[in-house]
Design a protein around this motif. Structure first.
Motif, PDB file in Angstrom:
ATOM      1  N   PRO A  67       0.791  -1.237   0.000  1.00 40.03           N
ATOM      2  CA  PRO A  67       0.000   0.000   0.000  1.00 40.03           C
ATOM      3  C   PRO A  67       0.817   1.279   0.000  1.00 40.03           C
ATOM      4  CG  PRO A  67      -0.139  -1.135   2.126  1.00 40.03           C
ATOM      5  CD  PRO A  67       0.507  -2.079   1.169  1.00 40.03           C
ATOM      6  N   ASP A  68       1.931   1.314   0.735  1.00 39.66           N
ATOM      7  CA  ASP A  68       2.727   2.548   0.778  1.00 39.66           C
ATOM      8  C   ASP A  68       3.383   2.823  -0.570  1.00 39.66           C
ATOM      9  OD1 ASP A  68       1.984   2.785   3.395  1.00 39.66           O
ATOM     10  OD2 ASP A  68       3.882   2.085   4.225  1.00 39.66           O
ATOM     11  N   LEU A  69       3.894   1.777  -1.215  1.00 39.87           N
ATOM     12  CA  LEU A  69       4.502   1.966  -2.531  1.00 39.87           C
ATOM     13  C   LEU A  69       3.445   2.287  -3.578  1.00 39.87           C
ATOM     14  CD1 LEU A  69       7.122   1.907  -4.157  1.00 39.87           C
ATOM     15  CD2 LEU A  69       6.751  -0.531  -4.545  1.00 39.87           C
ATOM     16  N   THR A  70       2.289   1.641  -3.494  1.00 35.12           N
ATOM     17  CA  THR A  70       1.212   1.895  -4.454  1.00 35.12           C
ATOM     18  C   THR A  70       0.753   3.347  -4.400  1.00 35.12           C
ATOM     19  OG1 THR A  70       0.476  -0.402  -4.389  1.00 35.12           O
ATOM     20  CG2 THR A  70      -1.139   1.227  -5.132  1.00 35.12           C
ATOM     21  N   ALA A  71       0.827   3.968  -3.216  1.00 32.03           N
ATOM     22  CA  ALA A  71       0.465   5.379  -3.096  1.00 32.03           C
ATOM     23  C   ALA A  71       1.373   6.265  -3.938  1.00 32.03           C
ATOM     24  CB  ALA A  71       0.528   5.805  -1.628  1.00 32.03           C
ATOM     25  N   LEU A  72       2.590   5.785  -4.212  1.00 36.52           N
ATOM     26  CA  LEU A  72       3.536   6.541  -5.043  1.00 36.52           C
ATOM     27  C   LEU A  72       3.441   6.153  -6.513  1.00 36.52           C
ATOM     28  CD1 LEU A  72       6.693   6.384  -2.742  1.00 36.52           C
ATOM     29  CD2 LEU A  72       5.178   8.342  -3.086  1.00 36.52           C
ATOM     30  N   THR A  73       3.298   4.857  -6.785  1.00 37.09           N
ATOM     31  CA  THR A  73       3.375   4.376  -8.170  1.00 37.09           C
ATOM     32  C   THR A  73       2.030   4.250  -8.857  1.00 37.09           C
ATOM     33  OG1 THR A  73       3.203   2.044  -7.547  1.00 37.09           O
ATOM     34  CG2 THR A  73       5.423   3.019  -7.569  1.00 37.09           C
TER      35      THR A  73
ATOM     36  N   THR B  74       9.742  -4.751  -8.799  1.00 38.69           N
ATOM     37  CA  THR B  74      10.726  -4.233  -7.858  1.00 38.69           C
ATOM     38  C   THR B  74      12.062  -4.125  -8.595  1.00 38.69           C
ATOM     39  OG1 THR B  74       9.605  -5.352  -6.026  1.00 38.69           O
ATOM     40  CG2 THR B  74      11.876  -4.682  -5.645  1.00 38.69           C
ATOM     41  N   PRO B  75      12.836  -3.052  -8.354  1.00 36.94           N
ATOM     42  CA  PRO B  75      12.656  -1.961  -7.401  1.00 36.94           C
ATOM     43  C   PRO B  75      12.016  -0.744  -8.046  1.00 36.94           C
ATOM     44  CG  PRO B  75      14.840  -1.835  -8.319  1.00 36.94           C
ATOM     45  CD  PRO B  75      14.176  -3.016  -8.985  1.00 36.94           C
ATOM     46  N   VAL B  76      11.852   0.313  -7.222  1.00 37.79           N
ATOM     47  CA  VAL B  76      11.386   1.619  -7.684  1.00 37.79           C
ATOM     48  C   VAL B  76      12.322   2.661  -7.083  1.00 37.79           C
ATOM     49  CG1 VAL B  76       9.544   3.328  -7.468  1.00 37.79           C
ATOM     50  CG2 VAL B  76       8.965   0.952  -7.957  1.00 37.79           C
ATOM     51  N   LEU B  77      12.725   3.630  -7.904  1.00 35.70           N
ATOM     52  CA  LEU B  77      13.576   4.724  -7.429  1.00 35.70           C
ATOM     53  C   LEU B  77      12.730   5.980  -7.260  1.00 35.70           C
ATOM     54  CD1 LEU B  77      16.472   5.887  -6.837  1.00 35.70           C
ATOM     55  CD2 LEU B  77      16.547   6.511  -9.270  1.00 35.70           C
ATOM     56  N   GLN B  78      12.844   6.604  -6.112  1.00 39.33           N
ATOM     57  CA  GLN B  78      12.151   7.863  -5.837  1.00 39.33           C
ATOM     58  C   GLN B  78      13.163   8.970  -5.658  1.00 39.33           C
ATOM     59  OE1 GLN B  78       9.842   7.812  -2.209  1.00 39.33           O
ATOM     60  NE2 GLN B  78       9.502  10.016  -2.229  1.00 39.33           N
ATOM     61  N   ILE B  79      12.933  10.091  -6.338  1.00 38.71           N
ATOM     62  CA  ILE B  79      13.730  11.291  -6.125  1.00 38.71           C
ATOM     63  C   ILE B  79      12.735  12.425  -5.917  1.00 38.71           C
ATOM     64  CG2 ILE B  79      15.525  12.814  -7.011  1.00 38.71           C
ATOM     65  CD1 ILE B  79      16.463  10.595  -8.837  1.00 38.71           C
ATOM     66  N   GLY B  80      12.507  12.793  -4.675  1.00 35.42           N
ATOM     67  CA  GLY B  80      11.491  13.789  -4.366  1.00 35.42           C
ATOM     68  C   GLY B  80      10.109  13.288  -4.724  1.00 35.42           C
ATOM     69  N   ALA B  81       9.459  13.976  -5.663  1.00 39.80           N
ATOM     70  CA  ALA B  81       8.134  13.581  -6.129  1.00 39.80           C
ATOM     71  C   ALA B  81       8.186  12.924  -7.498  1.00 39.80           C
ATOM     72  CB  ALA B  81       7.204  14.800  -6.164  1.00 39.80           C
ATOM     73  N   ASP B  82       9.368  12.474  -7.894  1.00 40.57           N
ATOM     74  CA  ASP B  82       9.524  11.756  -9.156  1.00 40.57           C
ATOM     75  C   ASP B  82       9.813  10.289  -8.857  1.00 40.57           C
ATOM     76  OD1 ASP B  82       9.701  13.658 -11.736  1.00 40.57           O
ATOM     77  OD2 ASP B  82      10.428  14.733  -9.959  1.00 40.57           O
TER      78      ASP B  82
ATOM     79  N   HIS C 198       5.157  12.539 -10.364  1.00 43.51           N
ATOM     80  CA  HIS C 198       5.383  12.143 -11.753  1.00 43.51           C
ATOM     81  C   HIS C 198       5.965  10.733 -11.727  1.00 43.51           C
ATOM     82  CE1 HIS C 198       5.616  16.405 -13.760  1.00 43.51           C
ATOM     83  NE2 HIS C 198       4.401  16.069 -13.350  1.00 43.51           N
ATOM     84  N   VAL C 199       5.288   9.806 -12.399  1.00 44.75           N
ATOM     85  CA  VAL C 199       5.746   8.423 -12.459  1.00 44.75           C
ATOM     86  C   VAL C 199       6.366   8.199 -13.833  1.00 44.75           C
ATOM     87  CG1 VAL C 199       5.141   6.012 -12.109  1.00 44.75           C
ATOM     88  CG2 VAL C 199       3.840   7.788 -10.926  1.00 44.75           C
ATOM     89  N   HIS C 200       7.630   7.789 -13.852  1.00 48.64           N
ATOM     90  CA  HIS C 200       8.398   7.648 -15.087  1.00 48.64           C
ATOM     91  C   HIS C 200       8.507   6.173 -15.466  1.00 48.64           C
ATOM     92  CE1 HIS C 200      10.357  11.790 -14.669  1.00 48.64           C
ATOM     93  NE2 HIS C 200       9.757  11.611 -13.496  1.00 48.64           N
ATOM     94  N   PHE C 201       8.274   5.884 -16.746  1.00 48.60           N
ATOM     95  CA  PHE C 201       8.390   4.531 -17.288  1.00 48.60           C
ATOM     96  C   PHE C 201       9.303   4.561 -18.510  1.00 48.60           C
ATOM     97  CE2 PHE C 201       4.184   5.027 -15.472  1.00 48.60           C
ATOM     98  CZ  PHE C 201       4.023   3.900 -14.682  1.00 48.60           C
ATOM     99  N   PRO C 202      10.061   3.489 -18.759  1.00 50.69           N
ATOM    100  CA  PRO C 202      10.763   3.413 -20.042  1.00 50.69           C
ATOM    101  C   PRO C 202       9.765   3.188 -21.173  1.00 50.69           C
ATOM    102  CG  PRO C 202      11.050   1.378 -18.812  1.00 50.69           C
ATOM    103  CD  PRO C 202      10.300   2.307 -17.915  1.00 50.69           C
ATOM    104  N   ARG C 203      10.058   3.708 -22.338  1.00 56.05           N
ATOM    105  CA  ARG C 203       9.182   3.446 -23.486  1.00 56.05           C
ATOM    106  C   ARG C 203       9.308   1.985 -23.920  1.00 56.05           C
ATOM    107  NH1 ARG C 203       6.555   6.097 -27.608  1.00 56.05           N
ATOM    108  NH2 ARG C 203       7.189   8.172 -26.938  1.00 56.05           N
TER     109      ARG C 203
END
Length: 311
Positions: free
Chosen positions: A41-47, A53-61, A298-303
């Motif tokens: 749930p905590d990660l889903t609130a961001l993504t 896994t994994p996910v990198l967070q930098i501030g709100a990105d 902002h959630v970033h994905f590779p194309r």
């Protein structure tokens, strides 16, 4: 400058790849330990529901997939380079092959019954059943097809013979001479196999590979410092997403900036993430999302390896 925050768990192969990238770059980072299985749930609130896994967070990105995480870390610290000048496509293409084909073989070999019995010896039968069920969901619905243990064993000899030959003939200490993203993408499936005495011989029987893997793992994990998931959510809530990349919005399928879309992986872990498409470039797609707990992110994905659909 915002801190690097890695959301991961210790036994994840791709998380080990990301940790080694931090070590290679000599970076300090915050470590948020996440559950190995859904729900998160905590990660889903961001993504917004991204499952891998994994996910990198930098501030709100929020950066999804280690292929894109590597490129973001390259921006964070250019040297030493993960994508050597003049050999960027070779390094990235080899890494994509290792992350998919070699990893698929490693998964099949790790989850053969003899290996599972050792790897999960300390878990209850119920916990093992729950984990296997979770992974069945992770690997359903996408383009990745299950590789039988028999076929994985059959083909593993070819993969390792080629790798051994390459390392014996390469003048440098790594796959492309100097260390690059190719090494870290190849290393994490082998690290996964080294996890039990059942599968470790599949790596140990190749002396040049073993010596090379020791050099890659020798980069270590940089300088991690623990952080709670609540603290990471606070960081996102109190931050503003960084400026979008300085590149023209370009989508050949007709998506436009501001459109409501979903983005999902195509191979496995195909749970879609919904949001407003704010950027589409040659390497990445960016969704704007708002969550009560995570704020505006902002959630970033590779194309490459992901697809978008209009909502």
């Amino acid at each position: 400058m915002s801190e690097l925050i890695l959301h991961h768990y210790p036994t994840s192969p791709f998380a080990e790849k990301a940790r080694l990238l931090m070590g290679f770059k000599g970076l300090a980072w915050r470590s948020v330990n996440i559950p190995a299985m859904m729900p998160k749930p905590d990660l889903t609130a961001l993504t917004g529901g991204y499952r891998k896994t994994p996910v990198l967070q930098i501030g709100a990105d929020i950066y999804c997939d280690t292929a894109l995480i590597a490129r973001r870390l390259e921006q964070e610290k250019a040297s030493p380079a993960l994508f050597p000048e003049g050999r960027e496509m070779i390094a990235a293409s080899f890494a994509a092959w290792a992350d998919s084909v070699v990893f698929q073989h490693a998964v099949s070999l790790v989850f053969q019954p003899e290996s599972v019995a050792v790897r999960f010896a300390r878990l209850t039968p119920e916990a093992i059943k729950a984990f296997i069920s979770d992974r069945a969901g992770l690997f359903s619905g996408g383009t990745t097809t299950r590789l039988s243990a028999e076929q994985a064993k059959h083909q593993w000899l070819t993969i390792m013979a080629r790798l051994e030959q390459q390392l014996l003939r390469e003048e440098g200490d790594f796959l492309l001479g100097d260390a690059s993203i190719a090494d870290f993408a190849m290393a994490h499936p082998l690290w996964f196999l080294k996890g039990t005495p059942v599968t470790s011989p599949l790596v140990d029987e190749y002396p040049a590979v073993s010596a090379w893997l020791a050099r890659v793992l020798g980069f270590g994990h940089g300088a991690p410092k623990e952080m709670s998931s609540e603290e990471a959510l606070d960081v996102a809530r109190n931050a503003t997403p960084a400026a979008l990349p300085d590149e023209l919005f370009n989508d050949p399928n007709g998506f436009v900036a501001g459109q409501q879309v979903t983005i999902a992986a195509t191979d496995y872990g195909v749970d879609p993430v919904a949001g407003e498409l704010v950027f589409a470039g040659s390497e990445e797609l960016v969704l704007r999302r708002e969550d009560e707990r995570g704020g505006v992110v902002h959630v970033h994905f590779p194309r490459f390896g992901f697809r978008g659909e209009a909502r």
